[in-house]
Design a protein around this motif. Structure first.
Motif, mmCIF file in Angstrom:
data_model
loop_
_atom_site.group_PDB
_atom_site.id
_atom_site.type_symbol
_atom_site.label_atom_id
_atom_site.label_comp_id
_atom_site.label_asym_id
_atom_site.label_seq_id
_atom_site.Cartn_x
_atom_site.Cartn_y
_atom_site.Cartn_z
ATOM 1 N N VAL A 170 0.840 -1.187 0.000
ATOM 2 C CA VAL A 170 0.000 0.000 0.000
ATOM 3 C C VAL A 170 0.879 1.242 0.000
ATOM 4 C CG1 VAL A 170 -1.670 1.314 1.373
ATOM 5 C CG2 VAL A 170 -1.883 -1.159 1.188
ATOM 6 N N SER A 171 0.483 2.234 -0.790
ATOM 7 C CA SER A 171 1.127 3.542 -0.738
ATOM 8 C C SER A 171 0.038 4.590 -0.555
ATOM 9 C CB SER A 171 1.946 3.811 -2.010
ATOM 10 O OG SER A 171 1.112 3.891 -3.134
ATOM 11 N N TRP A 172 0.458 5.800 -0.256
ATOM 12 C CA TRP A 172 -0.479 6.885 0.021
ATOM 13 C C TRP A 172 -0.164 8.046 -0.906
ATOM 14 C CZ3 TRP A 172 -4.175 5.292 3.248
ATOM 15 C CH2 TRP A 172 -3.882 4.173 4.052
ATOM 16 N N LEU A 173 -1.206 8.664 -1.419
ATOM 17 C CA LEU A 173 -1.068 9.781 -2.342
ATOM 18 C C LEU A 173 -1.912 10.926 -1.810
ATOM 19 C CD1 LEU A 173 -0.403 11.008 -5.231
ATOM 20 C CD2 LEU A 173 -2.575 10.012 -5.934
ATOM 21 N N MET A 174 -1.315 12.125 -1.768
ATOM 22 C CA MET A 174 -2.071 13.308 -1.379
ATOM 23 C C MET A 174 -2.011 14.304 -2.521
ATOM 24 S SD MET A 174 -1.737 15.873 1.891
ATOM 25 C CE MET A 174 -2.072 14.556 3.040
ATOM 26 N N GLY A 175 -3.174 14.794 -2.919
ATOM 27 C CA GLY A 175 -3.246 15.756 -4.009
ATOM 28 C C GLY A 175 -4.209 16.871 -3.693
ATOM 29 N N ARG A 176 -3.891 18.051 -4.200
ATOM 30 C CA ARG A 176 -4.749 19.220 -3.988
ATOM 31 C C ARG A 176 -5.437 19.564 -5.300
ATOM 32 N NH1 ARG A 176 -1.646 22.772 -1.011
ATOM 33 N NH2 ARG A 176 -2.748 22.052 0.830
ATOM 34 N N VAL A 177 -6.738 19.806 -5.219
ATOM 35 C CA VAL A 177 -7.503 20.222 -6.380
ATOM 36 C C VAL A 177 -7.260 21.707 -6.592
ATOM 37 C CG1 VAL A 177 -9.822 20.523 -7.328
ATOM 38 C CG2 VAL A 177 -9.262 18.466 -6.016
ATOM 39 N N SER A 178 -6.846 22.023 -7.804
ATOM 40 C CA SER A 178 -6.617 23.410 -8.174
ATOM 41 C C SER A 178 -7.261 23.630 -9.535
ATOM 42 C CB SER A 178 -5.113 23.704 -8.237
ATOM 43 O OG SER A 178 -4.886 25.025 -8.658
ATOM 44 N N GLY A 179 -8.346 24.382 -9.548
ATOM 45 C CA GLY A 179 -9.086 24.548 -10.801
ATOM 46 C C GLY A 179 -9.637 23.208 -11.242
ATOM 47 N N TYR A 180 -9.227 22.779 -12.430
ATOM 48 C CA TYR A 180 -9.675 21.501 -12.972
ATOM 49 C C TYR A 180 -8.508 20.533 -13.102
ATOM 50 C CZ TYR A 180 -14.308 23.337 -13.910
ATOM 51 O OH TYR A 180 -15.570 23.860 -13.765
ATOM 52 N N GLU A 181 -7.665 20.481 -12.074
ATOM 53 C CA GLU A 181 -6.594 19.486 -12.063
ATOM 54 C C GLU A 181 -6.265 19.090 -10.635
ATOM 55 O OE1 GLU A 181 -2.467 22.027 -12.255
ATOM 56 O OE2 GLU A 181 -3.417 21.499 -14.151
ATOM 57 N N LEU A 182 -5.641 17.932 -10.516
ATOM 58 C CA LEU A 182 -5.212 17.420 -9.217
ATOM 59 C C LEU A 182 -3.693 17.499 -9.187
ATOM 60 C CD1 LEU A 182 -6.097 15.993 -6.545
ATOM 61 C CD2 LEU A 182 -5.578 13.843 -7.703
ATOM 62 N N GLN A 183 -3.166 18.336 -8.295
ATOM 63 C CA GLN A 183 -1.720 18.503 -8.159
ATOM 64 C C GLN A 183 -1.232 17.596 -7.037
ATOM 65 O OE1 GLN A 183 -1.522 22.682 -7.317
ATOM 66 N NE2 GLN A 183 -1.588 23.252 -9.479
ATOM 67 N N THR A 184 -0.280 16.717 -7.351
ATOM 68 C CA THR A 184 0.242 15.784 -6.355
ATOM 69 C C THR A 184 1.117 16.539 -5.358
ATOM 70 O OG1 THR A 184 0.206 13.959 -7.927
ATOM 71 C CG2 THR A 184 1.616 13.706 -6.000
ATOM 72 N N LEU A 185 0.797 16.412 -4.071
ATOM 73 C CA LEU A 185 1.617 17.000 -3.010
ATOM 74 C C LEU A 185 2.695 16.020 -2.576
ATOM 75 C CD1 LEU A 185 -1.149 18.705 -0.830
ATOM 76 C CD2 LEU A 185 0.301 19.746 -2.578
ATOM 77 N N PHE A 186 2.331 14.747 -2.435
ATOM 78 C CA PHE A 186 3.317 13.711 -2.139
ATOM 79 C C PHE A 186 2.724 12.345 -2.398
ATOM 80 C CE2 PHE A 186 1.296 13.725 2.058
ATOM 81 C CZ PHE A 186 1.240 12.383 2.345
ATOM 82 N N GLU A 187 3.623 11.383 -2.567
ATOM 83 C CA GLU A 187 3.235 9.987 -2.705
ATOM 84 C C GLU A 187 4.298 9.149 -2.008
ATOM 85 O OE1 GLU A 187 1.953 6.715 -6.118
ATOM 86 O OE2 GLU A 187 2.616 8.714 -6.711
ATOM 87 N N THR A 188 3.867 8.214 -1.189
ATOM 88 C CA THR A 188 4.815 7.372 -0.457
ATOM 89 C C THR A 188 5.166 6.146 -1.294
ATOM 90 O OG1 THR A 188 3.115 6.038 0.631
ATOM 91 C CG2 THR A 188 3.792 8.087 1.740
ATOM 92 N N ALA A 189 6.235 5.487 -0.904
ATOM 93 C CA ALA A 189 6.587 4.217 -1.513
ATOM 94 C C ALA A 189 5.642 3.138 -0.968
ATOM 95 C CB ALA A 189 8.032 3.859 -1.177
ATOM 96 N N ALA A 190 5.430 2.092 -1.744
ATOM 97 C CA ALA A 190 4.557 0.992 -1.323
ATOM 98 C C ALA A 190 5.206 0.200 -0.209
ATOM 99 C CB ALA A 190 4.227 0.090 -2.500
ATOM 100 N N ARG A 191 4.390 -0.188 0.783
ATOM 101 C CA ARG A 191 4.881 -1.018 1.898
ATOM 102 C C ARG A 191 3.961 -2.184 2.102
ATOM 103 N NH1 ARG A 191 6.828 3.024 6.611
ATOM 104 N NH2 ARG A 191 8.160 4.265 5.323
#
Length: 191
Positions: A170-191
């Motif tokens: 499992v990995s975790w992804l955090m993204g912020r919605v800006s207008g009409y796109e999702l900007q990735t803030l971070f993504e972890t490695a799978a564990r």
């Protein structure tokens, strides 16, 4: 503390905000008819995305499949008001399982997860992010599922936290919605 038998003084520390903050509801308020309509629109976007990507992923769908004919289960529908501008940002996820006849070629237990993020634009939803998993290559095309919206910096700028199921864990992804796109803030490695 002191000796002398006098009353001891306790120190209290307070951390405060000069302004008064009022908690705001993060979920977009929907009446039942509007919720059903928006959920149906989000489901249709997910079905269309699955149909669009199926040939590129080698997913053999039943002949003459229309988007509405794709049966999805394990659905997740969450409407947010991420920036308090009175329009909904929708996250919809669902699982598609091959029918018994089609499953023999791809493995009966395999299923595909489709996730779309859409923004309310008047009376319709406009998708601006999609992910379709591939159970044969989860490291390339993981199962993406929403966990919740979070405020990572504490400034009222919300981001979406997703759980990604990959081959390696499992990995975790955090993204912020800006207008009409999702900007990735971070993504972890799978564990």
């Amino acid at each position: 503390g002191g000796g002398g038998g006098g009353p001891e003084r306790a120190r209290q520390v307070a951390v405060g905000d000069a302004g008064h903050s009022v908690p705001q509801e993060l979920l977009f308020p929907l009446g039942e008819p509007q919720r059903r309509q928006m959920e149906a629109s989000a489901r249709a976007l997910a079905q269309s995305e699955l149909l669009r990507l199926a040939p590129m992923r080698g997913l053999k769908l039943p002949a003459a499949t229309q988007a509405a004919a794709l049966t999805l289960d394990d659905e997740q529908f969450v409407p947010y008001d991420l920036d308090y501008r009175d329009y909904a940002t929708i996250v919809f996820s669902a699982r598609y399982r091959l029918s018994a006849g089609a499953a023999s070629a791809a493995g009966a237990s395999r299923s595909w997860v489709v996730t779309v993020i859409a923004r309310q634009d008047g009376e319709k939803l406009v998708a601006f992010y999609s992910a379709v998993s591939d159970p044969r290559a989860l490291d390339l095309y993981p199962e993406v599922r929403l966990v919740d919206a979070v405020d990572p910096e504490g400034y009222g700028r919300y981001a979406l936290l997703f759980r990604e199921q990959k081959d390696g864990g499992v990995s975790w992804l955090m993204g912020r919605v800006s207008g009409y796109e999702l900007q990735t803030l971070f993504e972890t490695a799978a564990r």
